[in-house]
Write a protein that holds these residues in place. Structure first.
Motif, PDB file in Angstrom:
ATOM      1  N   GLY A  65       0.795  -1.226   0.000  1.00  0.00           N
ATOM      2  CA  GLY A  65       0.000   0.000   0.000  1.00  0.00           C
ATOM      3  C   GLY A  65       0.821   1.267   0.000  1.00  0.00           C
ATOM      4  N   LYS A  66       2.132   1.142  -0.184  1.00  0.00           N
ATOM      5  CA  LYS A  66       3.020   2.316  -0.202  1.00  0.00           C
ATOM      6  C   LYS A  66       3.416   2.625  -1.650  1.00  0.00           C
ATOM      7  N   ASN A  67       3.257   3.880  -2.029  1.00  0.00           N
ATOM      8  CA  ASN A  67       3.594   4.304  -3.393  1.00  0.00           C
ATOM      9  C   ASN A  67       5.081   4.611  -3.480  1.00  0.00           C
ATOM     10  N   ASP A  68       5.868   3.563  -3.290  1.00  0.00           N
ATOM     11  CA  ASP A  68       7.323   3.655  -3.285  1.00  0.00           C
ATOM     12  C   ASP A  68       7.845   2.473  -4.098  1.00  0.00           C
ATOM     13  N   PRO A  69       8.543   2.699  -5.201  1.00  0.00           N
ATOM     14  CA  PRO A  69       8.998   1.605  -6.066  1.00  0.00           C
ATOM     15  C   PRO A  69       9.790   0.532  -5.334  1.00  0.00           C
ATOM     16  N   GLN A  70      10.622   0.932  -4.369  1.00  0.00           N
ATOM     17  CA  GLN A  70      11.417  -0.058  -3.639  1.00  0.00           C
ATOM     18  C   GLN A  70      10.530  -0.957  -2.785  1.00  0.00           C
ATOM     19  N   MET A  71       9.499  -0.366  -2.152  1.00  0.00           N
ATOM     20  CA  MET A  71       8.596  -1.169  -1.337  1.00  0.00           C
ATOM     21  C   MET A  71       7.730  -2.083  -2.210  1.00  0.00           C
ATOM     22  N   VAL A  72       7.334  -1.584  -3.372  1.00  0.00           N
ATOM     23  CA  VAL A  72       6.579  -2.424  -4.304  1.00  0.00           C
ATOM     24  C   VAL A  72       7.419  -3.633  -4.712  1.00  0.00           C
ATOM     25  N   GLU A  73       8.703  -3.423  -4.967  1.00  0.00           N
ATOM     26  CA  GLU A  73       9.588  -4.517  -5.350  1.00  0.00           C
ATOM     27  C   GLU A  73       9.775  -5.510  -4.210  1.00  0.00           C
ATOM     28  N   ARG A  74       9.790  -5.029  -2.983  1.00  0.00           N
ATOM     29  CA  ARG A  74       9.910  -5.943  -1.838  1.00  0.00           C
ATOM     30  C   ARG A  74       8.685  -6.849  -1.740  1.00  0.00           C
ATOM     31  N   VAL A  75       7.513  -6.286  -2.016  1.00  0.00           N
ATOM     32  CA  VAL A  75       6.296  -7.103  -2.013  1.00  0.00           C
ATOM     33  C   VAL A  75       6.355  -8.132  -3.144  1.00  0.00           C
ATOM     34  N   LYS A  76       6.788  -7.705  -4.317  1.00  0.00           N
ATOM     35  CA  LYS A  76       6.887  -8.636  -5.443  1.00  0.00           C
ATOM     36  C   LYS A  76       7.911  -9.734  -5.173  1.00  0.00           C
ATOM     37  N   GLN A  77       8.966  -9.395  -4.442  1.00  0.00           N
ATOM     38  CA  GLN A  77       9.950 -10.411  -4.073  1.00  0.00           C
ATOM     39  C   GLN A  77       9.330 -11.426  -3.116  1.00  0.00           C
ATOM     40  N   LEU A  78       8.482 -10.945  -2.217  1.00  0.00           N
ATOM     41  CA  LEU A  78       7.755 -11.862  -1.337  1.00  0.00           C
ATOM     42  C   LEU A  78       6.907 -12.825  -2.167  1.00  0.00           C
ATOM     43  N   TYR A  79       6.185 -12.292  -3.143  1.00  0.00           N
ATOM     44  CA  TYR A  79       5.361 -13.131  -4.005  1.00  0.00           C
ATOM     45  C   TYR A  79       6.220 -14.197  -4.687  1.00  0.00           C
ATOM     46  N   LYS A  80       7.419 -13.772  -5.111  1.00  0.00           N
ATOM     47  CA  LYS A  80       8.322 -14.715  -5.778  1.00  0.00           C
ATOM     48  C   LYS A  80       8.811 -15.771  -4.810  1.00  0.00           C
ATOM     49  N   ASP A  81       9.205 -15.352  -3.606  1.00  0.00           N
ATOM     50  CA  ASP A  81       9.701 -16.295  -2.595  1.00  0.00           C
ATOM     51  C   ASP A  81       8.646 -17.344  -2.247  1.00  0.00           C
ATOM     52  N   LEU A  82       7.390 -16.928  -2.228  1.00  0.00           N
ATOM     53  CA  LEU A  82       6.296 -17.819  -1.854  1.00  0.00           C
ATOM     54  C   LEU A  82       5.726 -18.576  -3.058  1.00  0.00           C
ATOM     55  N   LYS A  83       6.360 -18.377  -4.220  1.00  0.00           N
ATOM     56  CA  LYS A  83       5.974 -19.108  -5.434  1.00  0.00           C
ATOM     57  C   LYS A  83       4.491 -18.914  -5.783  1.00  0.00           C
ATOM     58  N   LEU A  84       4.042 -17.670  -5.721  1.00  0.00           N
ATOM     59  CA  LEU A  84       2.636 -17.403  -6.014  1.00  0.00           C
ATOM     60  C   LEU A  84       2.290 -17.609  -7.483  1.00  0.00           C
TER      61      LEU A  84
END
Length: 425
Positions: A363-382
């Motif tokens: 929910g943060k409009n910050d590219p670095q934070m968005v990438e951290r969320v996407k990395q979580l998605y990747k780690d969890l094999k979504l």
């Protein structure tokens, strides 16, 4: 028919020809091994078959042997596939669109032939005819299936196309205000209407104009129809239910993602997506055809809720992983704090540390934070989870549809399911 398989160790694709009588759908492989693996689903029975081999030549030889066995087994129950009606119906709809434009211009000319008429015509052309037109096509196909045994005139069929465009116009003004509220940049591979330099917040008024132009067209073409009042009531009901779903979407976005649940997602999806996208087109076609049997309406509603949930999950996935050149839009769900299937699955699978990252970054409009969320998605094999979900959901909805073999919409539902399955936009 071309069949495809993947050489997983090198991510290469090759193809060979399948027997014409064997209709198959190739399912994505979930295997991480270097063996070649193909999953076949025979489209009539829904049975799955797996074939694998250590080399390309062995794979092809095995496929030839197995396909002959399957062909003999399935030949007694195989049904010829009907051609894809969506492309042809889309062409037929587009052939009617100039008449829609003329009528909109004529109606508006009576009010203001100089300024307003040209503006509305431009808004109509920019926003309405450029999507996949699934809802309009679904309206036409539902109507045709209902009146197939009657003496149908060309004028009656033409009215179904007019009604299909009214359904598309309703969908278009939903999209305009959805883009406005989400601050979206692109829609259908075009700059969002409100982002055009000379439009801006005028788009709010354009939504009102487009909605009321829909009512004007309904009055012009259907006011003598016995179903006119029911059709109008259904348009109003659909707008209210969808607006409630949109309100849920916005208000959920103001809460921490940690507070939101799968049940809230289900309710939001049924109201925001399922009702207007999958129930409304069929229901309004039934009203035009004069259907009185409430069982048909209930069947259409129940299937629509399944379609709508599946469709929204696809939307959520494509928002994050879709290619803008194919999906036609740039995803913003993470930074906009959207209640999405990916976010819920992430929280379901995450450990405490990963949940803290979601709470901090989502929910943060910050590219670095968005990438951290996407990395979580990747780690969890979504992505792998989504592929499995899509195939399971496809099979489940197909089974539900097969239970409605006596329903006049049976073929339409199957065609729609196959059309949206594994879509990229």
């Amino acid at each position: 028919m071309a069949a495809f398989c993947y050489e997983l160790s090198f991510k290469k694709r090759f193809e060979f020809r399948a027997p014409k009588m064997l209709n198959t759908t190739i399912l994505r492989s979930l295997s991480s091994s270097v063996r070649l693996r193909m999953y076949l689903m025979e489209a009539t029975t829904g049975r799955y078959y797996c074939m694998q081999a250590q080399s390309r030549s062995n794979f092809i030889n095995y496929y030839r042997i197995r396909s002959k066995q399957l062909s003999r087994t399935l030949s007694t129950i195989h049904k010829d596939f009907k051609p894809d009606v969506f492309a042809e119906e889309s062409r037929q709809l587009m052939a009617i669109f100039p008449e829609i434009q003329r009528n909109v211009a004529e109606i508006t000319d009576a009010i203001d032939p100089v300024t307003t008429s040209s503006w509305i015509t431009r808004s109509l052309e920019y926003n309405v005819p450029h999507g996949n037109k699934y809802r309009g096509i679904l309206t036409v196909q539902a109507y045709k299936s209902l009146v197939a045994s009657q003496n149908v005139t060309p004028e009656m069929i033409k009215l179904s196309y007019i009604l299909g465009w009214c359904v598309e116009m309703l969908n278009s003004f939903f999209l305009i205000y959805d883009d406005l509220m989400d601050g979206s940049l692109k829609r259908r591979s075009r700059i969002c209407w409100h982002n055009l330099q000379d439009v801006g917040v005028t788009a709010v008024n354009d939504v009102i104009l487009l909605e009321n132009m829909t009512y004007a067209l309904l009055k012009k073409y259907f006011h003598k129809s016995q179903g006119y009042v029911k059709i109008m009531e259904l348009f109003h009901e659909t707008i209210y239910i969808t607006a409630c779903g949109q309100c849920m979407d916005v208000l959920n976005g103001r809460k921490s993602i940690m507070e939101l649940t799968a049940e809230k997602y289900r309710v939001m999806t049924h109201n925001k997506t399922a009702f207007h996208a999958f129930y409304f087109p069929v229901a309004v076609a039934m009203q035009l055809a004069g259907v009185k049997d409430q069982q048909y309406f209930k069947q259409a509603h129940d299937i629509a809720m399944e379609f709508g949930y599946y469709f929204q999950v696809q939307n959520d996935y494509l928002d994050c992983y879709g290619k803008p050149e194919k999906s036609g839009k740039i995803g913003t769900d993470i930074e906009n704090n959207k209640l999405s299937w990916l976010a819920l699955e992430c929280l379901r699978l995450a450990n405490d540390d990963q949940k803290r990252i979601m709470k901090e970054c989502y929910g943060k409009n910050d590219p670095q934070m968005v990438e951290r969320v996407k990395q979580l998605y990747k780690d969890l094999k979504l992505t792998t989870l989504y592929v499995a979900y899509e195939e399971e959901t496809y099979a489940r909805i197909k089974t539900l549809i097969e239970k409605l073999s006596s329903c006049p919409f049976y073929d339409i539902y199957l065609q729609m399911l196959n059309k949206i399955h594994r879509r990229e936009r």
